[in-house]
Motif scaffolding. Structure first.
Motif, PDB file in Angstrom:
ATOM      1  N   LYS A   1       0.839  -1.204   0.000  1.00 15.01           N
ATOM      2  CA  LYS A   1       0.000   0.000   0.000  1.00 15.01           C
ATOM      3  C   LYS A   1       0.872   1.252   0.000  1.00 15.01           C
ATOM      4  CE  LYS A   1      -4.313  -1.478   2.155  1.00 15.01           C
ATOM      5  NZ  LYS A   1      -5.089  -1.485   3.389  1.00 15.01           N
ATOM      6  N   ALA A   2       1.931   1.207   0.784  1.00 11.94           N
ATOM      7  CA  ALA A   2       2.811   2.367   0.862  1.00 11.94           C
ATOM      8  C   ALA A   2       3.441   2.637  -0.502  1.00 11.94           C
ATOM      9  CB  ALA A   2       3.889   2.144   1.911  1.00 11.94           C
TER      10      ALA A   2
ATOM     11  N   SER B   1       1.290   4.486  -2.628  1.00 13.60           N
ATOM     12  CA  SER B   1       1.188   5.893  -2.251  1.00 13.60           C
ATOM     13  C   SER B   1       2.437   6.667  -2.660  1.00 13.60           C
ATOM     14  CB  SER B   1       0.912   6.008  -0.748  1.00 13.60           C
ATOM     15  OG  SER B   1       1.954   6.640  -0.066  1.00 13.60           O
ATOM     16  N   TRP B   2       3.557   5.979  -2.788  1.00 14.62           N
ATOM     17  CA  TRP B   2       4.793   6.668  -3.181  1.00 14.62           C
ATOM     18  C   TRP B   2       4.953   6.784  -4.682  1.00 14.62           C
ATOM     19  CZ3 TRP B   2       7.760   2.677   0.182  1.00 14.62           C
ATOM     20  CH2 TRP B   2       7.585   2.991   1.546  1.00 14.62           C
TER      21      TRP B   2
ATOM     22  N   ARG C   1       4.494   7.401  -8.580  1.00 15.61           N
ATOM     23  CA  ARG C   1       3.838   8.333  -9.491  1.00 15.61           C
ATOM     24  C   ARG C   1       4.041   7.777 -10.881  1.00 15.61           C
ATOM     25  NH1 ARG C   1       2.844   9.756  -5.288  1.00 15.61           N
ATOM     26  NH2 ARG C   1       2.852  11.791  -4.265  1.00 15.61           N
TER      27      ARG C   1
ATOM     28  N   ARG D   1       6.393  23.231  -9.296  1.00 16.70           N
ATOM     29  CA  ARG D   1       7.442  23.266  -8.291  1.00 16.70           C
ATOM     30  C   ARG D   1       8.770  23.767  -8.858  1.00 16.70           C
ATOM     31  NH1 ARG D   1       5.669  21.701  -3.987  1.00 16.70           N
ATOM     32  NH2 ARG D   1       3.967  20.484  -4.841  1.00 16.70           N
TER      33      ARG D   1
ATOM     34  N   SER E   1       8.142   8.893  -5.651  1.00 19.14           N
ATOM     35  CA  SER E   1       8.320  10.316  -5.428  1.00 19.14           C
ATOM     36  C   SER E   1       7.986  10.637  -4.000  1.00 19.14           C
ATOM     37  CB  SER E   1       7.429  11.086  -6.391  1.00 19.14           C
ATOM     38  OG  SER E   1       6.397  11.720  -5.691  1.00 19.14           O
ATOM     39  N   ASP E   2       8.524  11.745  -3.518  1.00 13.54           N
ATOM     40  CA  ASP E   2       8.139  12.190  -2.193  1.00 13.54           C
ATOM     41  C   ASP E   2       6.783  12.876  -2.303  1.00 13.54           C
ATOM     42  OD1 ASP E   2       8.418  14.861  -2.937  1.00 13.54           O
ATOM     43  OD2 ASP E   2      10.490  14.961  -2.277  1.00 13.54           O
ATOM     44  N   ALA E   3       6.224  13.265  -1.165  1.00 16.45           N
ATOM     45  CA  ALA E   3       4.870  13.788  -1.176  1.00 16.45           C
ATOM     46  C   ALA E   3       4.776  15.115  -1.904  1.00 16.45           C
ATOM     47  CB  ALA E   3       4.347  13.936   0.254  1.00 16.45           C
ATOM     48  N   LYS E   4       5.908  15.705  -2.238  1.00 16.62           N
ATOM     49  CA  LYS E   4       5.872  16.959  -2.958  1.00 16.62           C
ATOM     50  C   LYS E   4       6.184  16.768  -4.434  1.00 16.62           C
ATOM     51  CE  LYS E   4       6.765  19.909   0.986  1.00 16.62           C
ATOM     52  NZ  LYS E   4       5.335  20.191   1.170  1.00 16.62           N
TER      53      LYS E   4
ATOM     54  N   MET F   1      12.203  10.295  -5.364  1.00 19.78           N
ATOM     55  CA  MET F   1      12.832   9.844  -4.120  1.00 19.78           C
ATOM     56  C   MET F   1      14.150   9.166  -4.443  1.00 19.78           C
ATOM     57  SD  MET F   1      10.807   8.351  -0.948  1.00 19.78           S
ATOM     58  CE  MET F   1       9.202   7.878  -1.503  1.00 19.78           C
ATOM     59  N   PRO F   2      15.159   9.407  -3.628  1.00 17.76           N
ATOM     60  CA  PRO F   2      16.462   8.810  -3.921  1.00 17.76           C
ATOM     61  C   PRO F   2      16.431   7.287  -3.712  1.00 17.76           C
ATOM     62  CG  PRO F   2      16.520  10.003  -1.833  1.00 17.76           C
ATOM     63  CD  PRO F   2      15.192  10.273  -2.438  1.00 17.76           C
ATOM     64  N   ASN F   3      17.298   6.607  -4.413  1.00 22.82           N
ATOM     65  CA  ASN F   3      17.553   5.179  -4.187  1.00 22.82           C
ATOM     66  C   ASN F   3      16.392   4.254  -4.497  1.00 22.82           C
ATOM     67  OD1 ASN F   3      19.980   6.126  -3.190  1.00 22.82           O
ATOM     68  ND2 ASN F   3      19.188   6.187  -1.097  1.00 22.82           N
ATOM     69  N   MET F   4      15.465   4.682  -5.334  1.00 27.22           N
ATOM     70  CA  MET F   4      14.416   3.746  -5.714  1.00 27.22           C
ATOM     71  C   MET F   4      14.307   3.726  -7.234  1.00 27.22           C
ATOM     72  SD  MET F   4      11.596   4.179  -2.729  1.00 27.22           S
ATOM     73  CE  MET F   4      10.708   2.681  -3.064  1.00 27.22           C
TER      74      MET F   4
END
Lengths: 366, 642
Positions: B44-45, B48-49, B51, B84, B194-197, B201-204
């Protein structure tokens, strides 16, 4: 009553410092991304926390050397001051609203939470009251009721802000103290019934509390509203597994978990350090509890004993509620994890309380 | 009772015990969440991460049977903004607004929106020039993404059949909608964490799923015939200013639609300029109306198959009307056709004669054949919005209904039903399902993925009956009401139709749909062409006058284009006083200028080239042309001649 002073409980100091160290590391790890984003300085929160810790440790060692009877003698005055502050904080323009509660008083960085001070003043005063009226404690009307009336008066004031977390910790602490003082079990059962009814009434009076209750039972019902923090917390803890993702490797700290360095720092800790790391922290808190109870055992007088159990149970209850919330055992209440969460007044007050405990330990005989 | 220190000590021990117990419970809960719920929560997480940035597939092209592109894709870049990354929102908004021709405030809203990627509506599918302008602005956080727009190179040509697509390249009408699933392909994507913004995200690691382009659709349509049809409809539209025109050309031996068009029409690129009923209704399959006399082909075929009539031997007397169950049904010709053979009944489109054929068949048989020819149900053509038509409820068919049905009144049919039915009547007796998608082609390899083959529904009449129908209908064109469709050498057969339009159960005055359905060559039909003109103006509203010549034109040019050889042994055209005389073009090759002047008395000459001997000519010798037509000759020297 006075005894020859001995050394303080070094193990207690060691445990406190261990938790502080873990806290500093975790505050940095959890806040770095957020701090870099907001202040272009990944150490922003860590540096401030280090400063708070320094101030707190100095205060702790200072208070360690203040004989604890001072608190008994001054407790009435402190309690009255705290009550006045609790009234003042409710006045708009004097009290400041943060996160929906009017709990802060003062200017900017020099603001305090009167309810936090009330917690300590109440412990100091209740210890005095219980030690002086211990004979009557088995009587409900003459022993237990006056104590409870005072505690719930303070609780009522705190709930006007409202600050359910602090209020609950205070009530829990005081009930533990009354229990230790020797109140009848049957009174507690009756009290429990009344408390349950009262809690239900409180919950029903404010809809946002109902939402918090339901969101804790099933956070996915309202994933973007009341269940949001719970879900984000579980998304941190769950993937942590046994060993964790590794220090600094949290994903949820990337703006998913709001302000990860404060109330939900344990979630980031469990994510990065896994079940092993989380259990270690719980073990440290258990040992802290053990040392606290041990000091209460050895305290030279009933006042010292009650003060010690009051302080250590306050720490323990706050830990239980915080981690209970973070792991989804309890509805979200919004209190800090002692020694670990970022936050100046919370940390310094905790260290000062440990200072009092250390002073009692200096007088203790086992 | 006095509380002893013993009680306090006991209680302290209890507090420690309870405290440790609660810590243990919390630890067990922690273990449960991390070790048992862990995997599910991780899934699930991850959702959510992650995109996903879509990768649009290329929409399949639509081609005619010879590979001529009818619907293709055009590069149409789209502007994306990553708010952004925008450094100066006010300036960015102002510059963008200027190029995209939009209010600055609107642009500012898009540029500052709290979202991962923002698409500005005005920046969708813009021209390459505009895209270059924006690229040259060099704005941070503003991106130009490759996108495509549907492009119909022939404009309104075949527009009802092709349909058009919406802004997301999704089919909205016509074949674009009917075969949307095959044409559109499958979206691909790049999924990243991605982060929530919205930042990576690094390393993925990223996950890339390539898009699958849509398949190319090759139609049964022959653009050469379609061009002829479109041209003829344009001419007819200009000439008669009708309410509408419908035309269908089909291969009677397969059911392949070769051309289909209607008026009013629209340009798919500007479909918004016309009312929605124009682009939503593909009249050749959608509209239903009384067929009129073209329907007599069905009665004729049925009567012949049931051997109820001998066209040459049986005679009929038409007094100009017929009385059926007390009702008087008139023939279209006042005073009637008098005594005639049944072949003449067909040639004259004589209503009382067909009433007689209907009576010979009887109600059951007549309606059995009507249904066997496919009326009253959809043909199943692969086009959007096909109509069904209405037949009389069998229980309510009395002698009058039977009689009117026999000559094509009181029933309601679609043009495509008529085409399919007449094709069956002339192709040897087999009813085919008309279709328009010939095959699906892989756009990369050019390989044929799947192919539609002719689908025979059933045999309706025998080969022999079909042959007789062809003969009767060829004679209609050569000697009867369908002379307007006569084409020298191509043995056109067919039937006129003139149907009064009805509204709310009443016939409208002076408002007819005039039609002609023809086929050729009569010995081996290669083409069925149907044309209906709705309410032509400034003319007698007769199918023979308005629609037949259009079909004739389409037939002549189309048959020549697809390489059908002219026939001999055609039924000779019966000449009316105003018919132009037709002469055969003589062989002029090798003649001198002097010879030419003596030879050609009834043709004009268009001489070109230098020299004194004819080395080439057009049309070729033997071709029949109207008297006074122009023959082009090319002069050269004798040695240069072939």
């Amino acid at each position: 009553m006075s005894q020859k002073k001995s050394t303080p409980d070094f193990l207690l100091i060691l445990l406190t410092f261990s938790l502080l160290a873990i806290g500093l590391i975790m505050v940095y790890s959890a806040s770095a991304v957020w701090a870099e984003y907001k202040f272009h300085d990944s150490f922003f929160f860590a540096k401030r926390q280090l400063l708070f810790a320094g101030v707190g440790i100095i205060a702790m060692f200072f208070i360690m050397n203040v004989d604890y009877w001072v608190w008994r003698d001054w407790s009435k005055v402190l309690l009255i001051i705290c009550f006045v502050l609790l009234v003042l904080v409710l006045i708009p323009g004097v009290g400041m609203v943060r996160n929906g509660s009017r709990s802060w008083i003062g200017v900017g960085a020099f603001s305090i939470q009167p309810s936090e001070f009330m917690k300590l003043a109440m412990i100091a005063f209740l210890a005095k009251y219980l030690s002086e009226h211990q004979k009557k404690i088995t009587s409900f009307k003459q022993g237990m009721l006056p104590a409870l009336a005072l505690v719930f008066a303070a609780f009522g004031m705190i709930m006007l802000q409202p600050d359910l977390g602090t209020g609950t910790v205070m009530v829990g602490t005081c009930i533990t103290m009354i229990f230790v003082a020797g109140a009848r079990i049957s009174h507690f059962v009756g009290l429990g019934m009344v408390g349950l009814a009262g809690f239900a009434g409180l919950v029903l009076s404010a809809p946002y509390r109902i939402k918090r209750i339901t969101s804790f039972l099933n956070p996915w019902e309202d994933p973007l509203g009341s269940g949001f923090q719970m879900i984000q917390s579980l998304y941190a803890i769950g993937p942590g597994g046994l060993l964790g993702l590794g220090l600094g490797q949290s994903r949820q700290k990337f703006f998913y978990l709001p302000e990860p360095q404060t109330d939900f720092i344990f979630a980031i800790l469990a994510e990065e350090l896994g079940f092993i790391g989380g259990s270690l922290v719980l073990l440290l808190f258990s040992l802290l509890l053990w040392r606290g109870v041990r000091i209460a055992f050895g305290a030279p007088d009933l006042y010292g004993s009650f003060l010690a159990i009051g302080i250590i149970s306050m720490v323990a209850i706050q830990v239980m509620i915080n981690i209970g919330v973070v792991t989804g055992l309890m509805p979200v209440t919004g209190i800090t994890l002692p020694f670990l969460s970022y936050g100046g007044s919370s940390l310094t007050l905790m260290l000062m309380a440990i200072g009092v405990l250390l002073n009692i330990s200096k007088h203790a005989r086992y | 009772m006095r509380v002893s220190n013993v009680t306090v000590r006991k209680r302290l021990a209890a507090v420690l015990l309870i405290g440790v117990l609660i810590f243990s419970i919390i630890d067990i809960r922690l273990g449960y969440v991390q070790l048992i719920l862990g995997d599910g929560l991780t899934e699930k997480a991850k959702n959510s991460w992650s995109r996903s940035i879509p990768f649009e597939p290329k929409r399949g092209e639509i081609l005619d049977r010879n590979g001529v592109p009818l619907a293709t894709n055009m590069s149409a870049p789209t502007v994306y903004v990553v708010p952004r990354q925008v450094e100066n929102p006010a300036e960015t908004a102002e510059k963008l607004a200027k190029v995209l021709n939009m209010p600055v405030e609107e642009a500012y809203k898009h540029v500052t929106k709290k979202t991962l990627i923002e698409r500005i509506p005005e920046g969708r599918k813009i021209s390459n020039e505009k895209a270059r302008e924006i690229r040259d602005l060099n704005l941070k956080g503003v991106y130009i993404a490759e996108d495509t727009k549907r492009y119909y190179p022939f404009g309104s040509y075949l527009s009802h059949v092709l349909g058009f697509t919406g802004i997301d390249n999704q089919g909205l009408t016509g074949l674009e909608l009917y075969y949307d699933k095959e044409l559109k392909g499958h979206k691909g994507s790049v999924e990243f964490y991605s982060d929530a913004k919205g930042k990576r995200m690094p390393n993925m690691a990223d996950r890339y799923t390539p898009p699958t382009d849509g398949l190319n659709l090759e139609l049964t349509i022959d653009s050469r015939i379609q061009t002829i049809v479109e041209r003829e409809l344009d001419i007819a539209e200009a000439k008669y200013n009708p309410d509408g025109i419908i035309a269908i050309a089909m291969d009677p031996n397969t059911g392949e639609i070769l051309a289909m068009s209607s008026r009013p029409t629209f340009d798919p690129a500007n479909y918004r300029n016309v009312p929605s009923e124009i682009y939503n209704r593909n009249l050749p399959v959608w509209s239903t109306y009384e067929p009129g006399s073209t329907f007599k082909i069905i009665t004729l075929a049925a009567a012949l198959e049931e051997k109820k009539v001998n066209l040459l031997k049986d005679h009929f007397y038409d007094p100009g009307y017929v009385k059926v169950a007390g009702a008087t049904l008139r023939c279209w010709k006042r005073g009637g056709h008098g005594s005639e053979t049944f072949l003449e009944v067909v040639q004259n489109s004589c209503n009382p004669g067909f009433v007689a054929l209907g009576e010979r068949l009887g109600k059951e048989k007549l309606f059995d054949y009507i249904k066997a020819f496919g009326f009253g149900q959809k043909t199943g053509i692969d086009l959007q919005g096909e109509g069904t038509g209405i037949l009389f409820d069998m229980k309510r068919v009395g002698p009058v209904e039977q009689a009117t049905t026999a000559f094509g009144q009181g029933v309601s049919v679609t043009p495509i039903q008529q085409v399919a039915a007449v094709a069956a009547a002339v192709n040897g007796g087999i009813l085919y399902t008309p279709y328009i998608a010939k095959q699906w082609i892989d756009p990369e390899t050019g390989e044929v993925i799947s192919r539609n083959t002719p689908k025979a529904k059933r045999r309706v009449i025998s080969e022999e009956t079909s042959k007789q129908v062809r003969f009767a209908l060829e004679s209609v064109v050569a000697q009867g009401t369908g002379k307007g469709a006569f084409v020298e050498g191509y043995r056109v057969g067919g039937k006129t139709g003139t149907a009064q339009k009805a509204k709310n159960g009443r016939y409208l005055k002076d408002d007819y749909i005039v039609s002609f359905i023809g086929f050729a060559p009569a010995d081996d039909p290669k083409l069925v062409v149907y044309v209906a003109v709705d309410h032509p103006k400034g003319t007698v509203q007769f199918g023979g006058v308005v629609a037949a010549p259009i079909v004739g034109k389409i037939m002549e040019d189309s048959l020549r284009t697809i390489g059908v050889k002219p026939r001999k042994g055609q039924i000779e055209k019966e000449r009316a006083w105003n018919d132009p005389k037709v002469v055969e073009v003589p062989n002029l090759e090798g003649l001198t200028k002097k010879d030419l002047q003596e030879q050609l008395f009834n043709l004009k000459l268009d001489v070109s080239g230098e020299g004194d001997v004819v080395i080439d000519q057009a049309p070729q010798p033997g071709v029949k042309v109207k008297e006074g037509a122009t023959i082009r000759v090319y002069m050269g020297t004798k040695s240069g001649s072939r």
